[in-house]
Design an enzyme around this catalytic site. Structure first.
Site, PDB file in Angstrom:
ATOM      1  CE  LYS A  53      -3.608   2.734   0.943  1.00  0.00           C
ATOM      2  NZ  LYS A  53      -4.366   2.581   2.191  1.00  0.00           N
ATOM      3  CB  SER A  55       1.379   8.038  -1.353  1.00  0.00           C
ATOM      4  OG  SER A  55       0.883   9.200  -1.982  1.00  0.00           O
ATOM      5  CB  THR A 119      -1.990  11.786  -2.533  1.00  0.00           C
ATOM      6  OG1 THR A 119      -1.708  10.573  -3.236  1.00  0.00           O
ATOM      7  CG2 THR A 119      -3.094  12.530  -3.261  1.00  0.00           C
ATOM      8  CB  ALA A 120      -1.054  14.799   1.864  1.00  0.00           C
ATOM      9  CG  HIS A 163      -3.513   8.847   8.313  1.00  0.00           C
ATOM     10  ND1 HIS A 163      -3.899   8.318   7.105  1.00  0.00           N
ATOM     11  CD2 HIS A 163      -2.176   8.590   8.421  1.00  0.00           C
ATOM     12  CE1 HIS A 163      -2.860   7.754   6.522  1.00  0.00           C
ATOM     13  NE2 HIS A 163      -1.804   7.911   7.283  1.00  0.00           N
TER      14      HIS A 163
END
Length: 287
Positions: A53, A55, A119-120, A163
């Site tokens: 997993k 980004s 991504t942030a 989050h």
């Protein structure tokens, strides 16, 4: 089969069934729990586990060795990262946003982010290019759980949070400068691509997608089955915050990216490539 994902509730909820041998025909998983910044690095090195997993922002560096799995990840609406500050000054003439601090305050200032391959971070840079005259100053990379205390204590001028911080930042006395998810949706009309599931191209990708999708479907059909597993990894989150986290990040895009999902990924990575933030990604490598 070796896999690495975060201990966050959405990931443990999604993979609970597969991790506990509840998916018929799926191989046993050897799990490494790791922060997204670590899994991003593993993917970019090409030496990570079979499944990861990561980004979506790290995808351009991973696609030579890994393929995008069209389920199991995190996309959505109303679930983007937030820019937070301890400042009080509102933008002149801001109208309905008058209570929000002026983004111009960030010009030349220090901003804490959880990763420069997230991504942030891409959303922040794309937004700041439009909203912050002259651009921000120093970018400080901190573990995501240290960002809000750093903003509160004046160690940085603003923080980019992800989050469960979406639900807890008022407890730190912080103010919302911009919800980057809302900004992205207003600007593009597309969902926000946050976390991707990838697998080595040498593996049976169709089977991995099937097992992942079945694990998602099992989680929805038996929501209580994963509760103990999820809470054991939830980093002291309350049950209420944990449930809100899952409801926000596990949605129809987790079951299947669909055309909207692929369009969102393409839009994010192509915009970021134009800004020089990521390498260009040939569209045929995404499917």
């Amino acid at each position: 089969m070796n896999i690495a994902f975060s201990p966050c509730p959405n990931d443990t909820f999604v993979f609970h069934a597969w991790a506990h041998g509840l998916i018929i025909g799926a191989p046993e998983l050897n799990i490494t729990y790791a922060d997204i910044d670590i899994t991003n690095g593993l993917a970019a090195s090409g030496k990570g586990p079979d499944i990861l997993k990561i980004s979506y922002a790290a995808l351009p560096w991973a696609l030579e060795e890994y393929a995008l799995i069209p389920c199991g990840g995190a996309l959505g609406r109303g679930c983007g990262p937030l820019v937070l500050t301890a400042g009080e000054q509102a933008a002149p003439g801001a109208g309905p946003n008058a209570a929000q601090p002026d983004p111009a305050q960030l010009s030349g200032k220090r901003v804490a982010v959880p990763s420069e391959r997230s991504t942030a971070y891409l959303l922040f840079r794309l937004w700041a290019a439009q909203a912050v005259p002259g651009g921000v100053g120093e970018i400080v990379v901190l573990p995501f759980d240290q960002i809000m205390p750093a903003v509160r204590d004046g160690e940085v001028d603003a923080g980019l949070v992800i989050h469960e911080a979406r639900f807890t930042y008022p407890a730190y006395g912080l103010k919302l400068m911009r919800d980057l998810g809302s900004w992205w949706e207003e600007d593009t009309g597309l969902p926000i691509p946050l976390g991707a599931i990838i697998a080595r191209r040498s593996l049976d990708l169709e089977a991995i997608a099937t097992w992942t999708r079945q694990s998602v479907q099992y989680a929805w059909a038996h929501p209580d089955a994963s509760r103990q597993y999820v809470m054991s990894h939830a980093q002291e989150m309350s049950p209420e915050v944990t449930e809100a986290h899952i409801n926000l990040y596990v949605n129809r895009y987790t079951e299947s990216l669909g055309e909207d999902g692929y369009a969102a990924i393409t839009a994010l990575l192509s915009r970021a490539a134009r800004e020089g933030l990521v390498p260009e990604v040939p569209s045929d490598l995404l499917r």
